[in-house]
Scaffold this motif. Sequence first.
Motif, short mmCIF file in Angstrom:
data_model
loop_
_atom_site.label_atom_id
_atom_site.label_comp_id
_atom_site.label_asym_id
_atom_site.label_seq_id
_atom_site.Cartn_x
_atom_site.Cartn_y
_atom_site.Cartn_z
N ASN A 248 7.60 8.13 -4.15
CA ASN A 248 7.87 9.00 -5.28
C ASN A 248 9.31 9.50 -5.27
O ASN A 248 9.59 10.70 -5.24
CB ASN A 248 6.92 10.22 -5.25
N LYS B 244 2.63 1.67 -3.37
CA LYS B 244 1.68 2.03 -4.43
C LYS B 244 1.24 3.48 -4.33
O LYS B 244 1.03 4.16 -5.35
CB LYS B 244 0.46 1.11 -4.36
N ASN B 245 1.11 3.98 -3.10
CA ASN B 245 0.50 5.29 -2.91
C ASN B 245 1.46 6.40 -2.47
O ASN B 245 1.10 7.58 -2.58
CB ASN B 245 -0.62 5.20 -1.88
N SER B 246 2.64 6.05 -1.97
CA SER B 246 3.47 7.08 -1.36
C SER B 246 4.89 7.16 -1.88
O SER B 246 5.61 8.08 -1.55
CB SER B 246 3.54 6.84 0.16
N TYR C 70 0.83 -1.20 0.00
CA TYR C 70 0.00 0.00 0.00
C TYR C 70 0.87 1.25 0.00
O TYR C 70 0.62 2.20 -0.76
CB TYR C 70 -0.92 0.00 1.22
N TRP C 71 1.89 1.27 0.86
CA TRP C 71 2.78 2.44 0.91
C TRP C 71 3.51 2.64 -0.41
O TRP C 71 3.64 3.76 -0.90
CB TRP C 71 3.79 2.28 2.05
#
Length: 250
Positions: A245, A241-243, A238-239
């Motif tokens: 960068n 995929k979403n955080s 989850y991290w």
Amino acid sequence: MGRITDTVKGLLIINIIFFVGSLSLGNNAFEWFALWFPKNDNFQIWQIVSHMFMHADAGHIFFNMFALYMFGSHLEGSIGQKKFLFIYFFSGLGAVGFQILFSYFQFSPGYQAYLDAGFSPSEINTFIQNTVTSGQYKVYPNIPQDVTENMIGAYVTPMVGASGAIFGVLAAFAVLYPNLPLYIIFIPIPIKAKYLIGGYFLLDLYGGITGQAILGPSNVAHWAHIGGAVIGFITMWYWKKNSFNDKRWY
């Protein structure tokens, strides 16, 4: 895997202190700090956390701490201290949930069988206590022996070790660095993290389903390993995929 971080060093020290302390306290240490089945009189709420710092023997703590040393600092260096500690302890709690759920699946059929046979809850508790004390029990008609053994086993078997938390760290590592080549002692061929750690997970899944351990002792809490790995995998996935960068997470 690089320089050891202060967080991993702290966890190593706490685990070693608990292990040395448990040697001096003997069976009392396991009675107080191991995680017992919730229906067992030894169960206390703090055991949900304290059991993560207890280990059965020197081999048990060595392999857990070795895995923490090898993978923990590298993972923490990528995601930061707070997220690393979250994965570590949340995976440990996930291990508790999976293992207790499995224990209830072992315990409940026997408990219900004795209720159906006309035993009261207090009589079942007395039967269990007498069995624990004497190491023997009477086989009653229409109650399969394996059902009784599973019920007693779930009641008397404590859970100890950082394995659930460690498996969460390993699973998170495999998500973050799936193609990083890893080496096993005596095997000079690199294996990608996703295959090595994933393969170990499948061995535990097999052991949990069949009750037969391919690697390690037969008393391994396979569902605790599975629970920790599932939580670590989902959290890191989850991290990522979403955080993630191209910046550190703190």
